[in-house]
Design a protein around this motif. Structure first.
Motif, PDB file in Angstrom:
ATOM      1  N   VAL A 168      -3.709  -2.301 -11.368  1.00 45.96           N
ATOM      2  CA  VAL A 168      -2.851  -1.664 -10.370  1.00 45.96           C
ATOM      3  C   VAL A 168      -3.607  -0.474  -9.794  1.00 45.96           C
ATOM      4  O   VAL A 168      -4.344   0.212 -10.516  1.00 45.96           O
ATOM      5  CB  VAL A 168      -1.524  -1.185 -11.018  1.00 45.96           C
ATOM      6  CG1 VAL A 168      -0.581  -0.629  -9.965  1.00 45.96           C
ATOM      7  CG2 VAL A 168      -0.856  -2.323 -11.771  1.00 45.96           C
ATOM      8  N   CYS A 169      -3.430  -0.218  -8.508  1.00 42.50           N
ATOM      9  CA  CYS A 169      -4.071   0.944  -7.884  1.00 42.50           C
ATOM     10  C   CYS A 169      -3.563   2.230  -8.539  1.00 42.50           C
ATOM     11  O   CYS A 169      -2.359   2.365  -8.770  1.00 42.50           O
ATOM     12  CB  CYS A 169      -3.765   0.956  -6.389  1.00 42.50           C
ATOM     13  SG  CYS A 169      -4.342   2.454  -5.569  1.00 42.50           S
ATOM     14  N   PRO A 170      -4.455   3.196  -8.831  1.00 44.62           N
ATOM     15  CA  PRO A 170      -4.013   4.402  -9.535  1.00 44.62           C
ATOM     16  C   PRO A 170      -3.490   5.509  -8.623  1.00 44.62           C
ATOM     17  O   PRO A 170      -3.204   6.593  -9.108  1.00 44.62           O
ATOM     18  CB  PRO A 170      -5.306   4.868 -10.222  1.00 44.62           C
ATOM     19  CG  PRO A 170      -6.384   4.457  -9.280  1.00 44.62           C
ATOM     20  CD  PRO A 170      -5.919   3.170  -8.644  1.00 44.62           C
ATOM     21  N   LEU A 207      -4.317  -3.579   0.791  1.00 48.38           N
ATOM     22  CA  LEU A 207      -4.696  -2.297   0.194  1.00 48.38           C
ATOM     23  C   LEU A 207      -4.942  -1.299   1.317  1.00 48.38           C
ATOM     24  O   LEU A 207      -5.301  -1.683   2.425  1.00 48.38           O
ATOM     25  CB  LEU A 207      -5.986  -2.417  -0.619  1.00 48.38           C
ATOM     26  CG  LEU A 207      -5.976  -3.229  -1.911  1.00 48.38           C
ATOM     27  CD1 LEU A 207      -7.375  -3.215  -2.535  1.00 48.38           C
ATOM     28  CD2 LEU A 207      -4.956  -2.687  -2.895  1.00 48.38           C
ATOM     29  N   CYS A 208      -4.811  -0.020   1.015  1.00 44.20           N
ATOM     30  CA  CYS A 208      -5.208   1.010   1.983  1.00 44.20           C
ATOM     31  C   CYS A 208      -6.603   1.514   1.611  1.00 44.20           C
ATOM     32  O   CYS A 208      -7.215   1.057   0.650  1.00 44.20           O
ATOM     33  CB  CYS A 208      -4.199   2.156   2.019  1.00 44.20           C
ATOM     34  SG  CYS A 208      -4.353   3.317   0.657  1.00 44.20           S
ATOM     35  N   VAL A 209      -7.078   2.497   2.351  1.00 41.71           N
ATOM     36  CA  VAL A 209      -8.448   2.968   2.154  1.00 41.71           C
ATOM     37  C   VAL A 209      -8.660   3.549   0.747  1.00 41.71           C
ATOM     38  O   VAL A 209      -9.728   3.384   0.154  1.00 41.71           O
ATOM     39  CB  VAL A 209      -8.830   3.987   3.266  1.00 41.71           C
ATOM     40  CG1 VAL A 209      -8.005   5.266   3.143  1.00 41.71           C
ATOM     41  CG2 VAL A 209     -10.309   4.309   3.247  1.00 41.71           C
ATOM     42  N   HIS A 256       2.064   6.337   2.059  1.00 42.61           N
ATOM     43  CA  HIS A 256       2.412   5.057   1.424  1.00 42.61           C
ATOM     44  C   HIS A 256       1.951   3.951   2.376  1.00 42.61           C
ATOM     45  O   HIS A 256       2.766   3.180   2.899  1.00 42.61           O
ATOM     46  CB  HIS A 256       3.924   4.963   1.182  1.00 42.61           C
ATOM     47  CG  HIS A 256       4.471   6.050   0.317  1.00 42.61           C
ATOM     48  ND1 HIS A 256       4.829   7.286   0.804  1.00 42.61           N
ATOM     49  CD2 HIS A 256       4.706   6.105  -1.020  1.00 42.61           C
ATOM     50  CE1 HIS A 256       5.254   8.042  -0.187  1.00 42.61           C
ATOM     51  NE2 HIS A 256       5.189   7.353  -1.301  1.00 42.61           N
ATOM     52  N   PRO A 257       0.628   3.898   2.609  1.00 44.16           N
ATOM     53  CA  PRO A 257       0.138   3.093   3.742  1.00 44.16           C
ATOM     54  C   PRO A 257       0.502   1.617   3.680  1.00 44.16           C
ATOM     55  O   PRO A 257       0.784   1.013   4.710  1.00 44.16           O
ATOM     56  CB  PRO A 257      -1.383   3.288   3.666  1.00 44.16           C
ATOM     57  CG  PRO A 257      -1.578   4.541   2.893  1.00 44.16           C
ATOM     58  CD  PRO A 257      -0.450   4.593   1.909  1.00 44.16           C
ATOM     59  N   VAL A 258       0.503   1.028   2.506  1.00 44.66           N
ATOM     60  CA  VAL A 258       0.832  -0.398   2.451  1.00 44.66           C
ATOM     61  C   VAL A 258       2.328  -0.608   2.706  1.00 44.66           C
ATOM     62  O   VAL A 258       2.729  -1.558   3.394  1.00 44.66           O
ATOM     63  CB  VAL A 258       0.362  -1.010   1.119  1.00 44.66           C
ATOM     64  CG1 VAL A 258       0.974  -2.390   0.897  1.00 44.66           C
ATOM     65  CG2 VAL A 258      -1.169  -1.112   1.114  1.00 44.66           C
TER      66      VAL A 258
HETATM   67 FE1  SF4 Z   1      -3.096   2.363  -3.619  1.00 44.39          FE
HETATM   68 FE2  SF4 Z   1      -2.962   2.556  -0.985  1.00 44.39          FE
HETATM   69 FE3  SF4 Z   1      -1.536   0.724  -2.264  1.00 44.39          FE
HETATM   70 FE4  SF4 Z   1      -0.885   3.285  -2.458  1.00 44.39          FE
HETATM   71  S1  SF4 Z   1      -0.814   2.034  -0.603  1.00 44.39           S
HETATM   72  S2  SF4 Z   1      -0.982   1.844  -4.155  1.00 44.39           S
HETATM   73  S3  SF4 Z   1      -2.884   4.273  -2.439  1.00 44.39           S
HETATM   74  S4  SF4 Z   1      -3.757   0.811  -2.141  1.00 44.39           S
END
Ligand code: SF4
Length: 698
Positions: free
Chosen positions: A12-14, A46-48, A194-196
Motif C-alpha cells: 500500500v502507498c505510505p 497512482l499519483c506522483v 488526495h490526487p487519486v
Molecule cells: Fe499514494 Fe497518491 Fe494514492 Fe495518496 S493518492 S495513496 S499519495 S498514490
C-alpha cells in the motif's frame, strides 16, 4: 530497465489516506520502481508521490543504529546535522538504548507519577503498531496521555460525527461518487492532497454530475465544478446555515427521512430561521442567489455526497463546521443509500486505522470511552488484569502546555514530528527541550529527534508487514518488500522490546498475533481476519460475513446512537480566534502541496519529489505582489503574533488578495512558527487555517 527486477511485492502507498495499492518492484534489496495495482481505492492509479516518492527509504540519512545523547552534548535544539550528529549523540547497542529509554521513562513514572509521561503514536505505522503503542502507554504508565496526528487533522470532524451519527468514520467510500448526482467538496483540495480520489471526482463531473466546490482558495477542481463558491475564510457556518435555511424555507427538505431517522429537527429549523442568505451573504461573501441555487441543486438531487478536508476541520469552530455538513446531509436524506454519504477525506495513510486502534486519549480501540466501566472491565480481562485509568488523557496541544508546566516530564514519540507539525511550533520546541527524558523512534533524525535523549531506528513502511486502514474504511495488507537498513527494526518489535524493559509480560512474535488480539476487542474487525487480508489484500469494515468484501455505504437502516437516530446539532457563527487588524492585516492559511508530505521528513528525501519542489514558497495573489513591490521569486517576511520568517513568493490567482498560503513541509520556513494554537473546544484541534499575518517585502 523497467522490466528488470528480482521480485514484486504487493503493498500500500505510505502517503495519503486514499490507500492506493502498489506493486513494489525490488532489485538487489532496493525498490527499483513502483506500479499501481487494482486495489479497491485506486484501480491501478497512482499519483506522483505513490509513483516516484519511494526512494526516501534508501536515503543515506536513514537512522541505522540506536543513538544516545552524549553527556557533553550542546543544549537541545534544532542544531543537529542529520548527516553528522556525533557532537550530540553517540552510537549505542539495542540493549543499551532500550534500557536507557525504559529506565528514563520508568524513573519519571516512579518519581512523579505515571501522568508525568506521555506518548505520541503515529498514523504512519500499522494498525498493530498503533494498538500496541496505546496499550503500552495505558498499561505501562497507567493513564491515557496518548494521542497522535488525528488531533491536528480531523479531530473536530470525528467529534461531530460521533455526536450526531454515532460513528467517526465515513458513511460512504469516496468511490460512491460514481452513483451520486451531486457532490459537495468543501475545505479540501483533493487534486493536491488526495490526487487519486480526485480522479473519481473529475470523472463524476465529466459524466454530468453536479460538482459543487466550496473553498476560500481556488483550486484545480474548480475547472470541473458546476458551482465554485470561493467564500471568506472562517465563515463556513454562516454559508452552510444559509444553504440549509433556503432548503427548509422552500420545503426542499426530506420530511420522510427526517421523521424516520433523525431527532432534533424542530429545534434546528427554528435555529436556522435566523440565517437568511441575504444577511449571511454579507458575512461569507457569496451572493444570496448563488446560495439559493446551490441549496436547490443539492436538496433537489436524488443522491448527494459531501466530502471535506482540513479547511473545514482546522478551525476553532471545526466541530461546528462539521455539524453543519452532517445536518445538511440529514436534511436532504443524503445518507445511507448508494451515491449518498458523509466523507471527511482522511490525511495520513493510516490515520483512520490508528484512531480505530485507540491512539486517542479519551477512548480505547473502536472509540469505546475510557470512562465506561464495562469498557475498562473488558480491557482489564483482555490485558491480563491491568486497570485502565477512567480519566481521559491530554491531547497533543494540551501535552505541550503540560510540558511547559512541568506536569509532563517524559515522552515516547513514535514517528511523529511535533517540532514541525504543532501550532506555534517554537513554543512546542521549547516544551520538547524542557523534557527530562525524550525517546524518539523514527526512520530519520527528524527535527523532533534532535531533542531526544534516546533515538530508536525504525523500519520504513515497505520494510515491514502489517495492516492499514484507508479513508474508505478499507483494511489493507502492507507487505515487507525490502530489509530495513543497518540495525533498524520494525516499530512493533521495538514497542514490544520496550514494554518488556518496562516489566510488562508481552510475548508477541508476529504482527498477526497482535491483529488477532485486536479482533477480540474491536467489533469493527468482525469477519476480518489476518488470513483474509493476506489472501484478499483488502476488506472494508463493517463486514457482515466472512465472505463479504465489506460495506461501502452504512446507516441505511439507522445510526449507531442509543436511540438509532441521527441528531441535528445547531451551530452558531463564531469568529476565528484572531482576526486581521492594523498590525496583522492579512490572513495566513497553511496546508500541504502535491509533491510534499506533511513535515517533509520523507518526501524531501525523495529525489524526484524534492527536485519538483526543492524549496519553500508562499502563494500570494498577483495584485498583492504588486502592492508589496515584489515579483514572484522575491522574498517576503511573514509575521504573526507567534513569530516571523522569510520565504520566497509565488504568484497564485487561487488565493484572494487578502490571503497568503504557506505549505508546512519546509523547516527553513516552518509555517507553524506562525500558526495559532487556539483550540476547538470539542475536537481540541488547533486553528491552522486562520491566523492574522503581516506580509512585508524582505
Ligand atoms: Fe499514494 Fe497518491 Fe494514492 Fe495518496 S493518492 S495513496 S499519495 S498514490
Amino acid at each position: 530497465d523497467r522490466a528488470d527486477y528480482d521480485e514484486e511485492v504487493d503493498s500500500v502507498c505510505p502517503f495519503c489516506g486514499v490507500g492506493c495499492q502498489v506493486s513494489l518492484k525490488v532489485k538487489d534489496d532496493r525498490i527499483a520502481y513502483v506500479q499501481g495495482i487494482d486495489g479497491p481505492a485506486n484501480e491501478g492509479r497512482l499519483c506522483v508521490k505513490g509513483r516516484f516518492g519511494f526512494d526516501y527509504i534508501h536515503s543515506p540519512e536513514r537512522l541505522t543504529v540506536p543513538l544516545i545523547r552524549r553527556e557533553d552534548a550542546p543544549p537541545k535544539g534544532l542544531n543537529v546535522d542529520p548527516a553528522n550528529p556525533w557532537t550530540h549523540f553517540r552510537e549505542a547497542t539495542w540493549d543499551e538504548a532500550l534500557k536507557a529509554a525504559a529506565t528514563g521513562l520508568a524513573g519519571l513514572r516512579d518519581a512523579h507519577g505515571g501522568r508525568s509521561v506521555a506518548g505520541f503514536g503515529s498514523a504512519k505505522c500499522t494498525n498493530e503498531e498503533a494498538y500496541l503503542f496505546q496499550k503500552l502507554i495505558r498499561t505501562g504508565f497507567g493513564h491515557n496521555n496518548v494521542d497522535h496526528c488525528t488531533r491536528l487533522c480531523h479531530a473536530s470532524s470525528v467529534a461531530a460525527l460521533q455526536e450526531n451519527v454515532g460513528s467517526g468514520a465515513v458513511t460512504a467510500g469516496f468511490n460512491e461518487i460514481e452513483n451520486a448526482d451531486v457532490a459537495i467538496v468543501i475545505g479540501a483540495n483533493p487534486t493536491e492532497n488526495h490526487p487519486v480520489a480526485a480522479t473519481y471526482f473529475k470523472q463524476f463531473a465529466k459524466r454530468g454530475g453536479e460538482l459543487i466546490v466550496i473553498d476560500p482558495r481556488g483550486q484545480a477542481l474548480k475547472r470541473h465544478a458546476s458551482h465554485m463558491l470561493q467564500f471568506r475564510p472562517g465563515t463556513d457556518v454562516a454559508l452552510l446555515n444559509a444553504i440549509m435555511h433556503v432548503i427548509v424555507e422552500e420545503g426542499l427538505h426530506d420530511r420522510q427521512y427526517i421523521d424516520g431517522f433523525t431527532d432534533g429537527f424542530e429545534g434546528f429549523r427554528a435555529h436556522i430561521a435566523g440565517f437568511d442568505p441575504e444577511r449571511m451573504s454579507e458575512i461569507c461573501g457569496i451572493d444570496a442567489e448563488t446560495i439559493r441555487t446551490v441549496a436547490r441543486v443539492f436538496a433537489g438531487a436524488q443522491r448527494g455526497m459531501i466530502f471535506w478536508g482540513m479547511g473545514v476541520s482546522q478551525h476553532i469552530h471545526g466541530t461546528d463546521n462539521a455539524r453543519c455538513l452532517i445536518a445538511l446531509a440529514l436534511l436532504c436524506g443524503h445518507v445511507g443509500r448508494p451515491g449518498t454519504g458523509l466523507h471527511p477525506l482522511r490525511g495520513q495513510n493510516n490515520v483512520q486505522g490508528a484512531s480505530d486502534a485507540g491512539l486517542i486519549p479519551m477512548v480505547m480501540p473502536d472509540y469505546a470511552s475510557v470512562m465506561d466501566d464495562e469498557v475498562r472491565a473488558l480491557y482489564r480481562d483482555l490485558w491480563g488484569g491491568t486497570e485502565i485509568d477512567p480519566q481521559p488523557g491530554l491531547t497533543v496541544v494540551e501535552i505541550v502546555e503540560a510540558m511547559h508546566a512541568r506536569q509532563i516530564r517524559g515522552m515516547y514519540i513514535l514517528g511523529e514530528n511535533p517540532a514541525m507539525s504543532d501550532p506555534d511550533v517554537e513554543h512546542a520546541r521549547d516544551g520538547l527541550a524542557m523534557l527530562d527524558h525524550l525517546v524518539v523512534q523514527d526512520i530519520f533524525l527528524t527535527e523532533t529527534a534532535m531533542f531526544a535523549d534516546v533515538i530508536l531506528p525504525a523500519a520504513a513502511f515497505p520494510e515491514k508487514t502489517g495492516t492499514v486502514t484507508n479513508t474508505n474504511r478499507q483494511v489493507q495488507m502492507g507487505r515487507r518488500a525490502v530489509p530495513a537498513p543497518g540495525q533498524a527494526r520494525e516499530d512493533w518489535r521495538i514497542v514490544v522490546d520496550l514494554a518488556r524493559q518496562l516489566g510488562l509480560d508481552w510475548s508477541y512474535a508476529d504482527p498477526s498475533e497482535i491483529f488477532a488480539e485486536m479482533t477480540r476487542a474491536m467489533p469493527s474487525l468482525d469477519n476480518i481476519t489476518w488470513d483474509r487480508l493476506v489472501t484478499e489484500g483488502a476488506v472494508q469494515y463493517p463486514c457482515p460475513s466472512p465472505n463479504s468484501p465489506g460495506e461501502s455505504v452504512v446507516f441505511g437502516d439507522g445510526f449507531p446512537r442509543a436511540d438509532g437516530r441521527a441528531l441535528f446539532a445547531p451551530a452558531r457563527v463564531t469568529p476565528p480566534a484572531e482576526t486581521p487588524d492594523e498590525d496583522f492585516p492579512m490572513i495566513l492559511t497553511t496546508g500541504r502541496q502535491l509533491e510534499h508530505w506533511h513535515t517533509g521528513a520523507m518526501t524531501r528525501r525523495a529525489t524526484v519529489l524534492d527536485a519538483m519542489e526543492p524549496g519553500a514558497t508562499c502563494s500570494l495573489h498577483p495584485s498583492t505582489l504588486r502592492r508589496l513591490g515584489v515579483v514572484a521569486g522575491d522574498k517576503v517576511r511573514l509575521t504573526t503574533r507567534r513569530g516571523s520568517l522569510e520565504v520566497a513568493t509565488r504568484s497564485d490567482r487561487a488565493v484572494s488578495p487578502d490571503m497568503v498560503f504557506l505549505p508546512f513541509a519546509y523547516v527553513e520556513a516552518a509555517a507553524n512558527i506562525l500558526t495559532n494554537a487556539a483550540l476547538d473546544p470539542y475536537g481540541k484541534i488547533p486553528e491552522f487555517k486562520y491566523s492574522a499575518v503581516r506580509v512585508e517585502s524582505a
